[in-house]
Design a protein around this motif. Structure first.
Motif, PDB file in Angstrom:
ATOM      1  N   ALA A 179      22.592  -5.422 -23.966  1.00  0.00           N
ATOM      2  CA  ALA A 179      22.614  -6.518 -22.881  1.00  0.00           C
ATOM      3  C   ALA A 179      22.676  -5.706 -22.054  1.00  0.00           C
ATOM      4  O   ALA A 179      21.699  -6.042 -20.959  1.00  0.00           O
ATOM      5  CB  ALA A 179      22.949  -8.034 -22.788  1.00  0.00           C
ATOM      6  N   GLY A 180      23.224  -4.779 -22.200  1.00  0.00           N
ATOM      7  CA  GLY A 180      23.762  -3.476 -20.638  1.00  0.00           C
ATOM      8  C   GLY A 180      25.045  -3.951 -20.017  1.00  0.00           C
ATOM      9  O   GLY A 180      25.482  -4.946 -20.046  1.00  0.00           O
ATOM     10  N   ALA A 181      25.624  -2.453 -19.736  1.00  0.00           N
ATOM     11  CA  ALA A 181      26.963  -3.032 -18.792  1.00  0.00           C
ATOM     12  C   ALA A 181      27.472  -3.997 -17.580  1.00  0.00           C
ATOM     13  O   ALA A 181      27.635  -4.719 -16.914  1.00  0.00           O
ATOM     14  CB  ALA A 181      26.837  -1.287 -18.347  1.00  0.00           C
ATOM     15  N   GLY A 182      25.202  -4.261 -16.891  1.00  0.00           N
ATOM     16  CA  GLY A 182      25.384  -5.454 -15.631  1.00  0.00           C
ATOM     17  C   GLY A 182      26.344  -6.626 -16.407  1.00  0.00           C
ATOM     18  O   GLY A 182      26.244  -7.132 -15.531  1.00  0.00           O
ATOM     19  N   VAL A 183      25.798  -6.879 -17.454  1.00  0.00           N
ATOM     20  CA  VAL A 183      26.752  -7.964 -18.594  1.00  0.00           C
ATOM     21  C   VAL A 183      27.693  -8.585 -17.840  1.00  0.00           C
ATOM     22  O   VAL A 183      28.139  -8.787 -17.421  1.00  0.00           O
ATOM     23  CB  VAL A 183      26.380  -8.023 -19.596  1.00  0.00           C
ATOM     24  N   ALA A 184      28.300  -7.359 -18.164  1.00  0.00           N
ATOM     25  CA  ALA A 184      29.755  -7.689 -18.271  1.00  0.00           C
ATOM     26  C   ALA A 184      30.364  -7.558 -17.049  1.00  0.00           C
ATOM     27  O   ALA A 184      31.168  -8.826 -16.408  1.00  0.00           O
ATOM     28  CB  ALA A 184      30.470  -6.459 -19.484  1.00  0.00           C
ATOM     29  N   VAL A 185      29.637  -6.617 -16.079  1.00  0.00           N
ATOM     30  CA  VAL A 185      30.229  -6.272 -14.068  1.00  0.00           C
ATOM     31  C   VAL A 185      30.113  -7.778 -13.741  1.00  0.00           C
ATOM     32  O   VAL A 185      30.838  -8.554 -13.694  1.00  0.00           O
ATOM     33  CB  VAL A 185      29.449  -4.867 -14.286  1.00  0.00           C
ATOM     34  N   LEU A 186      28.770  -8.728 -13.680  1.00  0.00           N
ATOM     35  CA  LEU A 186      28.478  -9.414 -13.247  1.00  0.00           C
ATOM     36  C   LEU A 186      29.098 -10.250 -13.659  1.00  0.00           C
ATOM     37  O   LEU A 186      29.857 -11.526 -12.859  1.00  0.00           O
ATOM     38  CB  LEU A 186      27.193  -9.837 -13.853  1.00  0.00           C
ATOM     39  N   ALA A 187      29.870 -10.655 -15.091  1.00  0.00           N
ATOM     40  CA  ALA A 187      30.652 -11.912 -15.131  1.00  0.00           C
ATOM     41  C   ALA A 187      31.764 -11.666 -15.046  1.00  0.00           C
ATOM     42  O   ALA A 187      32.221 -13.020 -14.631  1.00  0.00           O
ATOM     43  CB  ALA A 187      29.804 -12.120 -17.527  1.00  0.00           C
ATOM     44  N   ILE A 188      32.695 -10.895 -15.520  1.00  0.00           N
ATOM     45  CA  ILE A 188      34.007 -10.899 -14.305  1.00  0.00           C
ATOM     46  C   ILE A 188      33.522 -10.705 -13.378  1.00  0.00           C
ATOM     47  O   ILE A 188      34.710 -11.805 -12.645  1.00  0.00           O
ATOM     48  CB  ILE A 188      34.563  -9.344 -15.425  1.00  0.00           C
ATOM     49  N   GLY A 189      33.121  -9.569 -12.900  1.00  0.00           N
ATOM     50  CA  GLY A 189      33.024 -10.126 -11.133  1.00  0.00           C
ATOM     51  C   GLY A 189      33.463 -10.842 -10.214  1.00  0.00           C
ATOM     52  O   GLY A 189      33.538 -11.598 -10.012  1.00  0.00           O
ATOM     53  N   GLY A 190      31.578 -11.787 -11.079  1.00  0.00           N
ATOM     54  CA  GLY A 190      31.535 -12.587 -10.773  1.00  0.00           C
ATOM     55  C   GLY A 190      32.323 -13.843 -10.584  1.00  0.00           C
ATOM     56  O   GLY A 190      32.821 -14.938  -9.714  1.00  0.00           O
ATOM     57  N   GLY A 191      32.687 -14.230 -11.647  1.00  0.00           N
ATOM     58  CA  GLY A 191      33.533 -15.213 -12.193  1.00  0.00           C
ATOM     59  C   GLY A 191      34.537 -15.418 -11.439  1.00  0.00           C
ATOM     60  O   GLY A 191      35.507 -16.351 -10.772  1.00  0.00           O
ATOM     61  N   LEU A 192      35.370 -14.316 -11.223  1.00  0.00           N
ATOM     62  CA  LEU A 192      36.330 -13.404 -10.231  1.00  0.00           C
ATOM     63  C   LEU A 192      36.259 -13.912  -8.455  1.00  0.00           C
ATOM     64  O   LEU A 192      37.386 -14.610  -7.779  1.00  0.00           O
ATOM     65  CB  LEU A 192      36.995 -12.093 -10.459  1.00  0.00           C
ATOM     66  N   ILE A 193      35.295 -13.311  -8.256  1.00  0.00           N
ATOM     67  CA  ILE A 193      34.731 -13.918  -7.379  1.00  0.00           C
ATOM     68  C   ILE A 193      34.942 -15.175  -6.738  1.00  0.00           C
ATOM     69  O   ILE A 193      35.109 -15.998  -5.643  1.00  0.00           O
ATOM     70  CB  ILE A 193      33.185 -13.029  -7.056  1.00  0.00           C
ATOM     71  N   TRP A 194      34.137 -15.863  -7.221  1.00  0.00           N
ATOM     72  CA  TRP A 194      33.480 -17.479  -6.845  1.00  0.00           C
ATOM     73  C   TRP A 194      34.795 -18.273  -7.330  1.00  0.00           C
ATOM     74  O   TRP A 194      35.439 -18.628  -5.848  1.00  0.00           O
ATOM     75  CB  TRP A 194      32.369 -18.195  -8.031  1.00  0.00           C
ATOM     76  N   ALA A 195      35.757 -18.030  -8.279  1.00  0.00           N
ATOM     77  CA  ALA A 195      36.944 -18.567  -8.607  1.00  0.00           C
ATOM     78  C   ALA A 195      37.975 -18.381  -6.805  1.00  0.00           C
ATOM     79  O   ALA A 195      38.983 -19.443  -6.996  1.00  0.00           O
ATOM     80  CB  ALA A 195      37.562 -18.260  -9.642  1.00  0.00           C
ATOM     81  N   THR A 196      37.976 -17.421  -6.851  1.00  0.00           N
ATOM     82  CA  THR A 196      38.567 -16.713  -5.649  1.00  0.00           C
ATOM     83  C   THR A 196      38.661 -17.615  -4.169  1.00  0.00           C
ATOM     84  O   THR A 196      38.911 -18.007  -3.458  1.00  0.00           O
ATOM     85  CB  THR A 196      38.726 -15.579  -5.545  1.00  0.00           C
ATOM     86  N   VAL A 197      36.981 -17.653  -4.065  1.00  0.00           N
ATOM     87  CA  VAL A 197      36.035 -18.780  -3.374  1.00  0.00           C
ATOM     88  C   VAL A 197      36.632 -20.183  -3.563  1.00  0.00           C
ATOM     89  O   VAL A 197      37.309 -20.807  -1.849  1.00  0.00           O
ATOM     90  CB  VAL A 197      34.821 -18.666  -2.952  1.00  0.00           C
ATOM     91  N   VAL A 198      36.233 -20.564  -4.150  1.00  0.00           N
ATOM     92  CA  VAL A 198      36.746 -21.235  -4.345  1.00  0.00           C
ATOM     93  C   VAL A 198      38.422 -22.317  -4.199  1.00  0.00           C
ATOM     94  O   VAL A 198      38.775 -23.470  -3.313  1.00  0.00           O
ATOM     95  CB  VAL A 198      36.384 -22.290  -5.654  1.00  0.00           C
ATOM     96  N   LEU A 199      39.150 -21.613  -4.994  1.00  0.00           N
ATOM     97  CA  LEU A 199      40.810 -21.740  -4.771  1.00  0.00           C
ATOM     98  C   LEU A 199      40.668 -21.679  -3.070  1.00  0.00           C
ATOM     99  O   LEU A 199      42.376 -22.405  -2.807  1.00  0.00           O
ATOM    100  CB  LEU A 199      41.390 -20.977  -6.039  1.00  0.00           C
ATOM    101  N   LEU A 200      40.360 -20.260  -2.836  1.00  0.00           N
ATOM    102  CA  LEU A 200      40.640 -19.933  -1.548  1.00  0.00           C
ATOM    103  C   LEU A 200      39.690 -21.386   0.019  1.00  0.00           C
ATOM    104  O   LEU A 200      41.411 -21.722   0.542  1.00  0.00           O
ATOM    105  CB  LEU A 200      40.744 -18.868  -1.120  1.00  0.00           C
ATOM    106  N   PHE A 201      39.016 -21.339  -0.682  1.00  0.00           N
ATOM    107  CA  PHE A 201      38.820 -22.736   0.515  1.00  0.00           C
ATOM    108  C   PHE A 201      38.101 -23.922   0.184  1.00  0.00           C
ATOM    109  O   PHE A 201      37.674 -24.975   1.180  1.00  0.00           O
ATOM    110  CB  PHE A 201      37.241 -21.440   0.823  1.00  0.00           C
ATOM    111  N   GLY A 202      38.043 -23.904  -0.987  1.00  0.00           N
ATOM    112  CA  GLY A 202      37.405 -25.365  -1.517  1.00  0.00           C
ATOM    113  C   GLY A 202      38.315 -26.443  -0.904  1.00  0.00           C
ATOM    114  O   GLY A 202      37.211 -27.504  -0.497  1.00  0.00           O
TER     115      GLY A 202
END
Length: 454
Positions: free
Chosen positions: A226-249
């Protein structure tokens, strides 16, 4: 400066996520889908209520475990074996995609509601225990997978031909490390543990373990083509969104809570805004490759409490639990077959995988809780709850089967492990913790029992 191409970015997000389901949608008109859909829903609700009641009455299992079994009963393992033509007519392959969407909505909304009950103050006081249980619940399963996977690779048909030992080990580790997050949440709610430190600790540790397992699966899929981008997007994107929600939600959503308190009820406008926020969070987590349920749970954790949470539960929970969530169990059950374990060798391997999985999860989480200072009874209760794998396991192994990582025989072994460990969770928990806690008044009566609510 590099040109920002929004259409190209959206095209990537909405590109195909894996191969197509085995269906021929062109042969079905909208009316065909509608006719099947309403019949399926009626049968699903009936089966879940009946089997759930039987499980509660005669096996001392929570309603949710009965619903899980009902999903398997409606699939090829029982209904399809006894009446294959009837089962195929009611649940044709063309309908699987429709059921899948309903299933994701149901389990996503349920985890959203569970998030609104999360006691962050309990987590703060139990942070040491939660971190220890989480790490142990990941490390021990991957160590066990490291030990048993070389033997599994020697048996033809269990893994894909040519898969590397590293990828096979990572996949097995993710499967063993999983905790049935939606199932765990439902058991905690039904057993009256939602507002206890034990319930919060188990939910938090289970959420972390499942998130790590999904990230590991992304790495395996990336290595599998599937390509390395799958892992980078999943881990990086998930952490970024969780951080945004927990900090500002919490700050952004606070006005909704104040409006509900001021008006004395939740208006349709506030409910609509809340559901839009839920859909957005679920979409982001799904789009990056984690899972919609984590988006719902994280958002629920920062929702206003008090009257807002009570009104939200009153408006959303009944339709979620009675109508939408059973579709999640049935969809997974339609992909489950127990007739694949058809030799003594495979049966022994299946039993070995089951025992190793229980030792890795139950044993490690128990020891971690004890080392963190929990008393013996609480540590045993945590181990019992964390050992449940449920249909999160079925989701991840269905992905493995669809992507060609594992074969049908290993798929069936892991299904067996998921069902047994899930059925173990409630009676073992009651034996080691629940019964004494109810006798002492720490917990109320089990719902549906004498003195409990139906």
């Amino acid at each position: 400066m590099e040109h920002f191409d929004l259409p190209a970015m959206l095209a990537d997000i909405f590109a195909k996520h894996g191969g197509p389901a085995p269906a021929v949608a062109a042969t079905y008109s909208p009316t065909d889908f509608s006719v099947h859909f309403f019949l399926q829903l009626g049968i699903i609700i009936l089966a879940c209520r009946v089997v759930g009641w039987l499980g509660s009455k005669f096996l001392a299992q929570p309603q949710v475990v009965g619903e899980m079994i009902a999903g398997v009963v409606l699939g090829p393992s029982l209904f399809g074996m006894l009446a294959p033509e009837v089962q195929a007519a009611i649940f044709p392959k063309e309908m699987k995609n429709v059921l899948y969407c309903g299933a994701q909505l149901g389990v996503g909304l349920y985890m959203f509601l569970v998030g609104t009950t999360l006691r962050l103050d309990h987590f703060a006081t139990k942070a040491k225990s939660a971190i220890g249980v989480s790490i142990s619940g990941i490390a021990a399963p991957f160590f066990i997978a490291f030990l048993i996977t070389p033997m599994l690779l020697t048996v033809p048909g269990l893994f894909a031909e040519g898969i590397s030992p590293a990828n096979a080990t990572l996949f097995m580790g993710a499967c063993i490390a999983l905790t049935a997050f939606p199932m765990l949440a439902r058991i905690i709610n039904e057993r009256g543990l939602s507002h206890t430190s034990l319930g919060t600790l188990s939910l938090t540790a289970g959420a972390f373990d499942d998130a790590v397992s999904w990230c590991v699966l992304a790495l395996v899929l990336a290595a599998f083509g599937a390509g390395a981008g799958v892992a980078v997007l999943a881990i990086g994107g998930g952490l970024i969104w969780a951080t945004v929600v927990l900090l500002f939600g919490r700050r952004l959503l606070a006005p909704l809570g104040r409006r509900v308190e001021r008006e004395g009820h939740m208006s349709n406008t506030v409910l609509g805004i809340t559901l839009i926020a839920f859909c957005t969070s679920a979409f982001v987590m799904d789009a990056v490759g984690i899972h919609a349920i984590f988006g719902g749970f994280i958002l629920g954790a920062v929702m206003p409490r008090g009257l807002f949470a009570a009104e939200l539960k009153k408006k959303v929970e009944p339709i979620t639990v009675l109508l939408l969530l059973p579709m999640f169990f049935t969809y997974s059950g339609l992909n489950t077959r127990f007739d694949m374990i058809n030799s003594v060798q495979l049966l022994l391997i299946a039993l070995g995988v089951l025992v190793a999985s229980v030792l890795a999860k139950f044993g490690a989480c128990y020891l971690a809780a004890r080392l963190a200072g929990e008393d013996n009874r609480t540590a045993l209760g945590i181990g019992a709850l964390m050992n449940s794998r449920g249909l999160m396991e079925l989701i991840i192994i269905n992905i493995g089967l669809q992507k060609g990582i594992i074969g049908p025989a290993l798929f069936s072994m892991l299904v067996l492990m998921a069902v047994v460990t899930t059925m173990m969770a409630s009676p073992v928990f009651e034996w080691v913790y629940g019964k004494k806690a109810r006798e002492s008044g720490e917990l109320g009566a089990v719902p549906g029992s004498a003195g409990g609510t139906a």
